[in-house]
Design a protein around this motif. Structure first.
Motif, PDB file in Angstrom:
ATOM      1  N   CYS A  40     -58.579  53.951  11.770  1.00  0.00           N
ATOM      2  CA  CYS A  40     -57.926  53.637  12.946  1.00  0.00           C
ATOM      3  C   CYS A  40     -58.600  53.437  13.911  1.00  0.00           C
ATOM      4  O   CYS A  40     -59.781  53.910  14.154  1.00  0.00           O
ATOM      5  CB  CYS A  40     -56.751  54.466  13.277  1.00  0.00           C
ATOM      6  N   PRO A  41     -58.153  52.511  14.919  1.00  0.00           N
ATOM      7  CA  PRO A  41     -58.865  52.353  16.177  1.00  0.00           C
ATOM      8  C   PRO A  41     -58.862  53.526  16.848  1.00  0.00           C
ATOM      9  O   PRO A  41     -57.922  54.373  16.965  1.00  0.00           O
ATOM     10  CB  PRO A  41     -58.204  51.008  16.942  1.00  0.00           C
ATOM     11  N   ARG A  42     -59.845  53.678  17.950  1.00  0.00           N
ATOM     12  CA  ARG A  42     -59.931  54.705  18.735  1.00  0.00           C
ATOM     13  C   ARG A  42     -59.226  54.648  19.902  1.00  0.00           C
ATOM     14  O   ARG A  42     -58.891  53.369  20.294  1.00  0.00           O
ATOM     15  CB  ARG A  42     -61.560  55.296  19.294  1.00  0.00           C
ATOM     16  N   LYS A  91     -39.007  45.560   4.644  1.00  0.00           N
ATOM     17  CA  LYS A  91     -37.977  45.515   5.437  1.00  0.00           C
ATOM     18  C   LYS A  91     -38.175  45.891   6.844  1.00  0.00           C
ATOM     19  O   LYS A  91     -37.621  45.269   7.929  1.00  0.00           O
ATOM     20  CB  LYS A  91     -36.640  46.411   4.997  1.00  0.00           C
ATOM     21  N   ALA A  92     -39.474  46.630   7.034  1.00  0.00           N
ATOM     22  CA  ALA A  92     -39.549  47.327   8.542  1.00  0.00           C
ATOM     23  C   ALA A  92     -40.780  46.216   9.173  1.00  0.00           C
ATOM     24  O   ALA A  92     -41.167  46.373  10.131  1.00  0.00           O
ATOM     25  CB  ALA A  92     -40.211  48.550   8.591  1.00  0.00           C
ATOM     26  N   ARG A  93     -40.987  45.303   8.353  1.00  0.00           N
ATOM     27  CA  ARG A  93     -41.938  44.161   8.899  1.00  0.00           C
ATOM     28  C   ARG A  93     -43.397  44.619   9.098  1.00  0.00           C
ATOM     29  O   ARG A  93     -43.941  44.608  10.175  1.00  0.00           O
ATOM     30  CB  ARG A  93     -41.348  43.288  10.019  1.00  0.00           C
ATOM     31  N   LEU A  94     -43.777  45.545   8.105  1.00  0.00           N
ATOM     32  CA  LEU A  94     -44.841  46.288   8.427  1.00  0.00           C
ATOM     33  C   LEU A  94     -45.952  45.655   7.378  1.00  0.00           C
ATOM     34  O   LEU A  94     -45.480  45.794   6.067  1.00  0.00           O
ATOM     35  CB  LEU A  94     -44.869  47.634   8.360  1.00  0.00           C
ATOM     36  N   GLU A  95     -47.235  45.630   7.789  1.00  0.00           N
ATOM     37  CA  GLU A  95     -48.138  45.177   6.649  1.00  0.00           C
ATOM     38  C   GLU A  95     -49.008  46.533   6.136  1.00  0.00           C
ATOM     39  O   GLU A  95     -49.632  47.071   7.347  1.00  0.00           O
ATOM     40  CB  GLU A  95     -49.156  43.934   7.223  1.00  0.00           C
ATOM     41  N   ILE A  96     -49.220  46.896   4.930  1.00  0.00           N
ATOM     42  CA  ILE A  96     -50.097  47.720   4.770  1.00  0.00           C
ATOM     43  C   ILE A  96     -51.437  47.613   4.983  1.00  0.00           C
ATOM     44  O   ILE A  96     -52.013  46.602   4.379  1.00  0.00           O
ATOM     45  CB  ILE A  96     -49.902  48.442   3.440  1.00  0.00           C
ATOM     46  N   VAL A  97     -52.290  48.208   5.759  1.00  0.00           N
ATOM     47  CA  VAL A  97     -53.742  47.973   6.166  1.00  0.00           C
ATOM     48  C   VAL A  97     -54.889  48.783   5.189  1.00  0.00           C
ATOM     49  O   VAL A  97     -55.744  48.552   4.412  1.00  0.00           O
ATOM     50  CB  VAL A  97     -54.114  48.274   7.474  1.00  0.00           C
ATOM     51  N   ARG A  98     -54.154  49.978   5.077  1.00  0.00           N
ATOM     52  CA  ARG A  98     -54.887  50.942   4.169  1.00  0.00           C
ATOM     53  C   ARG A  98     -54.187  52.025   3.541  1.00  0.00           C
ATOM     54  O   ARG A  98     -53.070  52.473   4.384  1.00  0.00           O
ATOM     55  CB  ARG A  98     -56.289  51.599   5.044  1.00  0.00           C
ATOM     56  N   LEU A 106     -49.003  60.102   0.288  1.00  0.00           N
ATOM     57  CA  LEU A 106     -49.858  58.804   0.658  1.00  0.00           C
ATOM     58  C   LEU A 106     -50.270  59.061   2.144  1.00  0.00           C
ATOM     59  O   LEU A 106     -49.479  59.608   2.981  1.00  0.00           O
ATOM     60  CB  LEU A 106     -49.358  57.757   0.458  1.00  0.00           C
ATOM     61  N   LEU A 107     -51.565  58.764   2.196  1.00  0.00           N
ATOM     62  CA  LEU A 107     -51.963  58.500   3.699  1.00  0.00           C
ATOM     63  C   LEU A 107     -52.076  56.931   3.841  1.00  0.00           C
ATOM     64  O   LEU A 107     -52.761  56.278   3.339  1.00  0.00           O
ATOM     65  CB  LEU A 107     -53.401  59.162   4.199  1.00  0.00           C
ATOM     66  N   VAL A 108     -51.238  56.528   5.146  1.00  0.00           N
ATOM     67  CA  VAL A 108     -51.253  55.084   5.227  1.00  0.00           C
ATOM     68  C   VAL A 108     -51.582  54.741   6.633  1.00  0.00           C
ATOM     69  O   VAL A 108     -51.226  55.484   7.741  1.00  0.00           O
ATOM     70  CB  VAL A 108     -49.924  54.755   4.725  1.00  0.00           C
ATOM     71  N   VAL A 109     -52.176  53.436   6.569  1.00  0.00           N
ATOM     72  CA  VAL A 109     -52.235  52.628   7.876  1.00  0.00           C
ATOM     73  C   VAL A 109     -51.740  51.560   7.991  1.00  0.00           C
ATOM     74  O   VAL A 109     -51.831  50.606   6.767  1.00  0.00           O
ATOM     75  CB  VAL A 109     -53.720  52.459   8.408  1.00  0.00           C
ATOM     76  N   SER A 139     -49.832  48.870  21.117  1.00  0.00           N
ATOM     77  CA  SER A 139     -50.638  48.090  21.570  1.00  0.00           C
ATOM     78  C   SER A 139     -51.036  46.793  20.926  1.00  0.00           C
ATOM     79  O   SER A 139     -50.689  46.813  19.841  1.00  0.00           O
ATOM     80  CB  SER A 139     -52.094  48.583  22.079  1.00  0.00           C
ATOM     81  N   PRO A 140     -51.458  45.535  21.317  1.00  0.00           N
ATOM     82  CA  PRO A 140     -51.497  44.515  20.495  1.00  0.00           C
ATOM     83  C   PRO A 140     -52.406  44.648  19.387  1.00  0.00           C
ATOM     84  O   PRO A 140     -51.999  44.088  18.081  1.00  0.00           O
ATOM     85  CB  PRO A 140     -51.813  43.591  21.372  1.00  0.00           C
ATOM     86  N   THR A 141     -53.369  45.605  19.424  1.00  0.00           N
ATOM     87  CA  THR A 141     -54.211  45.871  18.246  1.00  0.00           C
ATOM     88  C   THR A 141     -53.925  47.201  17.822  1.00  0.00           C
ATOM     89  O   THR A 141     -54.748  47.621  16.922  1.00  0.00           O
ATOM     90  CB  THR A 141     -55.860  45.776  18.634  1.00  0.00           C
ATOM     91  N   GLY A 142     -52.675  47.796  18.112  1.00  0.00           N
ATOM     92  CA  GLY A 142     -52.603  49.100  17.610  1.00  0.00           C
ATOM     93  C   GLY A 142     -51.747  49.291  16.101  1.00  0.00           C
ATOM     94  O   GLY A 142     -51.428  48.194  15.483  1.00  0.00           O
ATOM     95  N   VAL A 143     -51.935  50.501  15.555  1.00  0.00           N
ATOM     96  CA  VAL A 143     -51.391  50.676  14.315  1.00  0.00           C
ATOM     97  C   VAL A 143     -50.551  51.932  13.993  1.00  0.00           C
ATOM     98  O   VAL A 143     -50.847  52.813  14.826  1.00  0.00           O
ATOM     99  CB  VAL A 143     -52.805  50.936  13.182  1.00  0.00           C
ATOM    100  N   LEU A 144     -49.574  52.112  12.989  1.00  0.00           N
ATOM    101  CA  LEU A 144     -49.124  53.177  12.624  1.00  0.00           C
ATOM    102  C   LEU A 144     -49.983  53.863  11.706  1.00  0.00           C
ATOM    103  O   LEU A 144     -50.587  53.161  10.739  1.00  0.00           O
ATOM    104  CB  LEU A 144     -47.680  52.889  12.008  1.00  0.00           C
TER     105      LEU A 144
END
Length: 295
Positions: free
Chosen positions: A79-81, A213-220, A286-289, A167-172
Protein backbone atom coordinates in the motif's frame (compact mmCIF):
# COMPACT_ATOMS: atom_id res chain seq x y z
CA UNK A 1 -22.92 -31.12 10.16
CA UNK A 2 -25.18 -32.35 7.36
CA UNK A 3 -27.23 -29.90 5.31
CA UNK A 4 -30.70 -29.57 6.81
CA UNK A 5 -33.77 -28.14 5.12
CA UNK A 6 -35.54 -25.66 7.37
CA UNK A 7 -39.22 -26.14 8.01
CA UNK A 8 -41.61 -24.00 6.00
CA UNK A 9 -42.90 -22.35 9.20
CA UNK A 10 -39.50 -20.90 10.09
CA UNK A 11 -38.81 -17.28 9.14
CA UNK A 12 -36.22 -16.91 6.38
CA UNK A 13 -33.98 -13.90 5.87
CA UNK A 14 -32.29 -13.03 2.58
CA UNK A 15 -28.71 -12.88 1.38
CA UNK A 16 -27.75 -9.23 0.97
CA UNK A 17 -25.58 -10.06 -2.04
CA UNK A 18 -28.05 -11.80 -4.34
CA UNK A 19 -31.38 -11.21 -2.61
CA UNK A 20 -32.27 -14.91 -2.36
CA UNK A 21 -33.77 -16.57 0.71
CA UNK A 22 -32.16 -19.94 1.43
CA UNK A 23 -33.62 -22.85 3.39
CA UNK A 24 -30.42 -24.93 3.50
CA UNK A 25 -29.02 -24.94 7.03
CA UNK A 26 -25.31 -25.91 7.07
CA UNK A 27 -24.22 -24.47 10.42
CA UNK A 28 -25.94 -23.93 13.73
CA UNK A 29 -24.77 -22.42 17.02
CA UNK A 30 -27.37 -22.40 19.77
CA UNK A 31 -30.45 -20.83 18.16
CA UNK A 32 -28.58 -19.20 15.26
CA UNK A 33 -28.61 -20.86 11.83
CA UNK A 34 -26.11 -20.48 9.00
CA UNK A 35 -27.93 -20.69 5.66
CA UNK A 36 -26.16 -21.69 2.45
CA UNK A 37 -27.13 -19.44 -0.45
CA UNK A 38 -26.89 -20.29 -4.15
CA UNK A 39 -24.23 -17.58 -4.57
CA UNK A 40 -21.96 -19.46 -2.14
CA UNK A 41 -22.57 -17.18 0.84
CA UNK A 42 -23.38 -18.69 4.23
CA UNK A 43 -25.40 -16.13 6.15
CA UNK A 44 -27.16 -16.03 9.49
CA UNK A 45 -30.91 -16.28 9.68
CA UNK A 46 -31.16 -12.73 10.96
CA UNK A 47 -34.84 -12.70 12.00
CA UNK A 48 -33.70 -14.85 14.94
CA UNK A 49 -31.17 -12.20 15.99
CA UNK A 50 -32.46 -9.19 17.92
CA UNK A 51 -30.30 -6.08 17.51
CA UNK A 52 -26.80 -7.61 17.38
CA UNK A 53 -24.17 -5.61 19.26
CA UNK A 54 -21.82 -4.51 16.49
CA UNK A 55 -19.30 -3.13 19.02
CA UNK A 56 -18.79 -6.53 20.62
CA UNK A 57 -15.63 -8.44 19.74
CA UNK A 58 -15.48 -12.17 20.47
CA UNK A 59 -11.79 -12.44 19.59
CA UNK A 60 -9.23 -12.34 22.43
CA UNK A 61 -6.46 -9.73 22.33
CA UNK A 62 -3.83 -12.18 21.07
CA UNK A 63 -5.88 -12.70 17.88
CA UNK A 64 -4.88 -9.14 16.94
CA UNK A 65 -1.63 -8.58 18.86
CA UNK A 66 0.36 -11.61 17.65
CA UNK A 67 -0.04 -11.03 13.88
CA UNK A 68 -0.02 -7.22 14.12
CA UNK A 69 3.58 -6.79 12.96
CA UNK A 70 3.22 -9.43 10.22
CA UNK A 71 0.15 -7.69 8.78
CA UNK A 72 1.60 -4.19 9.20
CA UNK A 73 4.65 -5.26 7.16
CA UNK A 74 2.28 -6.72 4.51
CA UNK A 75 0.39 -3.42 4.35
CA UNK A 76 3.63 -1.45 4.05
CA UNK A 77 4.79 -3.63 1.14
CA UNK A 78 1.53 -3.40 -0.79
CA UNK A 79 0.00 0.00 0.00
CA UNK A 80 1.11 3.62 -0.42
CA UNK A 81 2.59 5.41 2.58
CA UNK A 82 0.92 8.38 4.20
CA UNK A 83 -2.23 8.81 6.31
CA UNK A 84 -3.91 5.57 7.39
CA UNK A 85 -7.30 5.06 9.03
CA UNK A 86 -8.17 1.79 10.71
CA UNK A 87 -11.91 1.11 10.90
CA UNK A 88 -12.71 -0.84 14.06
CA UNK A 89 -9.24 -0.37 15.52
CA UNK A 90 -10.03 -2.06 18.85
CA UNK A 91 -7.18 -1.88 21.35
CA UNK A 92 -4.78 -0.42 18.77
CA UNK A 93 -2.37 -3.31 18.20
CA UNK A 94 -2.44 -2.90 14.41
CA UNK A 95 -2.22 0.88 14.54
CA UNK A 96 0.84 0.76 16.78
CA UNK A 97 2.55 -1.65 14.39
CA UNK A 98 1.54 0.38 11.33
CA UNK A 99 2.85 3.57 12.91
CA UNK A 100 6.24 1.89 13.33
CA UNK A 101 6.25 1.42 9.54
CA UNK A 102 5.95 5.15 8.97
CA UNK A 103 2.20 5.67 8.67
CA UNK A 104 0.39 8.60 10.23
CA UNK A 105 -2.40 6.67 11.91
CA UNK A 106 -5.87 7.34 13.29
CA UNK A 107 -8.50 4.91 14.56
CA UNK A 108 -12.26 4.78 14.09
CA UNK A 109 -13.76 2.77 16.93
CA UNK A 110 -17.42 2.80 18.08
CA UNK A 111 -16.69 1.02 21.36
CA UNK A 112 -15.55 3.29 24.24
CA UNK A 113 -13.94 0.33 26.03
CA UNK A 114 -10.68 0.65 24.05
CA UNK A 115 -10.29 4.41 24.50
CA UNK A 116 -7.92 4.23 27.51
CA UNK A 117 -5.42 1.92 25.80
CA UNK A 118 -5.40 4.10 22.69
CA UNK A 119 -4.68 7.12 24.88
CA UNK A 120 -1.72 5.29 26.42
CA UNK A 121 -0.40 4.58 22.92
CA UNK A 122 -0.95 8.25 21.98
CA UNK A 123 -3.08 7.19 19.00
CA UNK A 124 -5.90 9.55 17.94
CA UNK A 125 -9.28 7.81 17.78
CA UNK A 126 -12.77 8.86 16.70
CA UNK A 127 -15.76 7.21 18.43
CA UNK A 128 -18.06 6.77 15.44
CA UNK A 129 -19.41 4.17 13.04
CA UNK A 130 -17.95 4.25 9.54
CA UNK A 131 -21.39 4.72 7.95
CA UNK A 132 -21.94 8.02 9.82
CA UNK A 133 -18.43 9.32 10.30
CA UNK A 134 -17.41 12.99 10.42
CA UNK A 135 -13.88 12.55 9.02
CA UNK A 136 -12.76 14.77 6.11
CA UNK A 137 -13.44 13.20 2.73
CA UNK A 138 -10.63 12.16 0.36
CA UNK A 139 -8.01 12.55 3.10
CA UNK A 140 -6.54 9.06 3.63
CA UNK A 141 -4.01 7.11 1.60
CA UNK A 142 -5.06 3.80 3.19
CA UNK A 143 -8.28 2.74 4.90
CA UNK A 144 -7.65 -0.54 6.71
CA UNK A 145 -9.89 -3.00 8.54
CA UNK A 146 -9.66 -6.57 9.83
CA UNK A 147 -12.45 -9.15 9.59
CA UNK A 148 -15.31 -6.64 9.46
CA UNK A 149 -17.03 -7.63 6.21
CA UNK A 150 -18.63 -10.54 8.08
CA UNK A 151 -20.15 -8.13 10.62
CA UNK A 152 -21.46 -5.10 8.73
CA UNK A 153 -25.27 -5.20 8.32
CA UNK A 154 -24.80 -3.68 4.84
CA UNK A 155 -21.22 -4.36 3.63
CA UNK A 156 -21.72 -2.47 0.34
CA UNK A 157 -22.76 0.70 2.17
CA UNK A 158 -19.85 0.33 4.62
CA UNK A 159 -17.34 -0.10 1.80
CA UNK A 160 -18.77 2.94 0.01
CA UNK A 161 -18.32 4.99 3.20
CA UNK A 162 -14.67 3.91 3.34
CA UNK A 163 -14.10 4.79 -0.31
CA UNK A 164 -15.38 8.32 0.33
CA UNK A 165 -12.44 8.83 2.70
CA UNK A 166 -9.75 7.79 0.19
CA UNK A 167 -7.48 10.23 -1.56
CA UNK A 168 -7.41 10.00 -5.38
CA UNK A 169 -4.56 7.47 -5.17
CA UNK A 170 -5.72 5.81 -1.94
CA UNK A 171 -6.57 2.14 -1.42
CA UNK A 172 -8.62 -0.06 0.85
CA UNK A 173 -6.68 -2.80 2.64
CA UNK A 174 -8.39 -5.47 4.69
CA UNK A 175 -8.59 -9.04 5.89
CA UNK A 176 -11.64 -11.17 5.15
CA UNK A 177 -12.40 -14.80 5.94
CA UNK A 178 -13.83 -17.29 3.44
CA UNK A 179 -15.99 -19.83 5.27
CA UNK A 180 -18.69 -20.22 2.64
CA UNK A 181 -18.56 -22.53 -0.36
CA UNK A 182 -16.82 -25.33 1.57
CA UNK A 183 -17.93 -28.77 2.69
CA UNK A 184 -20.26 -28.57 5.74
CA UNK A 185 -17.96 -31.07 7.49
CA UNK A 186 -15.48 -28.23 7.97
CA UNK A 187 -17.92 -26.43 10.25
CA UNK A 188 -17.76 -29.27 12.75
CA UNK A 189 -13.96 -29.02 12.73
CA UNK A 190 -13.95 -25.22 12.99
CA UNK A 191 -16.31 -25.30 15.98
CA UNK A 192 -17.78 -22.20 17.60
CA UNK A 193 -17.01 -18.86 15.92
CA UNK A 194 -19.70 -16.65 17.43
CA UNK A 195 -22.13 -17.13 14.55
CA UNK A 196 -24.53 -14.59 16.06
CA UNK A 197 -22.03 -11.81 15.30
CA UNK A 198 -20.85 -13.19 11.94
CA UNK A 199 -23.69 -12.23 9.63
CA UNK A 200 -22.01 -13.09 6.31
CA UNK A 201 -19.52 -15.90 5.60
CA UNK A 202 -18.20 -15.51 2.07
CA UNK A 203 -17.17 -18.01 -0.53
CA UNK A 204 -14.47 -16.92 -2.97
CA UNK A 205 -17.17 -16.32 -5.61
CA UNK A 206 -19.38 -14.37 -3.22
CA UNK A 207 -16.44 -12.22 -2.11
CA UNK A 208 -15.54 -11.34 -5.70
CA UNK A 209 -19.21 -10.59 -6.44
CA UNK A 210 -19.16 -8.22 -3.46
CA UNK A 211 -16.14 -6.44 -4.91
CA UNK A 212 -17.98 -6.01 -8.23
CA UNK A 213 -21.13 -4.66 -6.58
CA UNK A 214 -19.08 -2.29 -4.43
CA UNK A 215 -17.27 -1.12 -7.61
CA UNK A 216 -13.89 -2.14 -6.26
CA UNK A 217 -10.95 -3.47 -8.24
CA UNK A 218 -8.70 -6.00 -6.48
CA UNK A 219 -5.10 -4.84 -6.76
CA UNK A 220 -3.43 -7.50 -4.60
CA UNK A 221 -4.72 -10.54 -2.74
CA UNK A 222 -2.97 -13.25 -0.76
CA UNK A 223 -4.74 -16.41 0.41
CA UNK A 224 -3.96 -18.19 3.67
CA UNK A 225 -5.45 -21.65 4.14
CA UNK A 226 -6.88 -22.24 7.61
CA UNK A 227 -6.46 -26.02 7.49
CA UNK A 228 -3.15 -25.98 9.44
CA UNK A 229 -4.72 -23.83 12.16
CA UNK A 230 -8.03 -25.74 12.33
CA UNK A 231 -6.33 -29.14 12.58
CA UNK A 232 -3.33 -27.89 14.53
CA UNK A 233 -5.51 -26.27 17.22
CA UNK A 234 -6.99 -29.68 18.00
CA UNK A 235 -3.52 -31.15 18.52
CA UNK A 236 -2.29 -28.09 20.39
CA UNK A 237 -5.22 -28.30 22.79
CA UNK A 238 -4.26 -31.84 23.76
CA UNK A 239 -0.53 -31.03 23.99
CA UNK A 240 -1.19 -27.94 26.09
CA UNK A 241 -3.33 -29.90 28.55
CA UNK A 242 -1.15 -33.00 28.82
CA UNK A 243 2.38 -31.73 28.17
CA UNK A 244 3.10 -27.99 27.93
CA UNK A 245 1.16 -26.80 30.98
CA UNK A 246 2.18 -29.63 33.36
CA UNK A 247 5.86 -29.37 32.42
CA UNK A 248 6.01 -25.57 32.57
CA UNK A 249 4.13 -25.47 35.87
CA UNK A 250 6.87 -27.60 37.45
CA UNK A 251 9.56 -25.03 36.56
CA UNK A 252 7.68 -21.75 36.94
CA UNK A 253 4.81 -20.28 38.92
CA UNK A 254 3.67 -18.70 35.66
CA UNK A 255 3.84 -22.01 33.82
CA UNK A 256 0.16 -22.04 32.87
CA UNK A 257 0.46 -18.56 31.37
CA UNK A 258 3.62 -19.52 29.48
CA UNK A 259 1.87 -22.60 28.09
CA UNK A 260 -1.11 -20.53 26.98
CA UNK A 261 1.10 -17.96 25.25
CA UNK A 262 2.98 -20.78 23.51
CA UNK A 263 -0.32 -22.22 22.27
CA UNK A 264 -1.46 -18.80 21.07
CA UNK A 265 1.77 -18.18 19.19
CA UNK A 266 1.52 -21.59 17.53
CA UNK A 267 -2.02 -20.72 16.44
CA UNK A 268 -0.78 -17.49 14.84
CA UNK A 269 2.08 -19.34 13.13
CA UNK A 270 -0.29 -21.97 11.74
CA UNK A 271 -2.78 -19.38 10.46
CA UNK A 272 -0.40 -17.13 8.55
CA UNK A 273 3.00 -18.76 8.18
CA UNK A 274 1.86 -22.34 7.55
CA UNK A 275 -1.40 -21.14 5.97
CA UNK A 276 0.56 -19.35 3.25
CA UNK A 277 1.94 -22.74 2.18
CA UNK A 278 -1.55 -24.28 1.82
CA UNK A 279 -3.60 -21.33 0.54
CA UNK A 280 -6.46 -23.01 -1.33
CA UNK A 281 -7.66 -25.90 0.86
CA UNK A 282 -10.79 -25.64 3.01
CA UNK A 283 -11.63 -22.37 4.80
CA UNK A 284 -9.33 -19.42 4.17
CA UNK A 285 -8.48 -15.91 5.24
CA UNK A 286 -7.40 -13.27 2.72
CA UNK A 287 -5.33 -10.10 2.85
CA UNK A 288 -6.60 -7.77 0.15
CA UNK A 289 -5.72 -4.43 -1.42
CA UNK A 290 -8.48 -2.86 -3.53
CA UNK A 291 -9.23 0.51 -5.08
CA UNK A 292 -12.39 2.16 -6.40
CA UNK A 293 -12.92 1.56 -10.09
CA UNK A 294 -12.30 4.41 -12.53
CA UNK A 295 -9.62 5.80 -10.21
Amino acid sequence: MAIRVASQSEARSKCFLCGQASERVVWKEDDVEGLLCECGMVYTNQPTILEPDLTRDNHPDHFYSLPAEFKAAWVARNCPRGRLLEVGCGAGFSLAALRSHGYEVIGLEPSPAHYRRLQQLDIPVIHEFIENNSLPRHSFDVVYHCDLLAHFPDPIRSLASMCELLSPTGVLCFEVGLLGGISPSWYTLVGQIGLRQHLWLYSDRAFRDLMLKARLEIVRVQYFGLVPEVLGEKVLGVLNKRLFRPVLQTVSRDGADHALRMKQFCGYFLRYRAGALFPYIGPQTLLVVAKPKNV
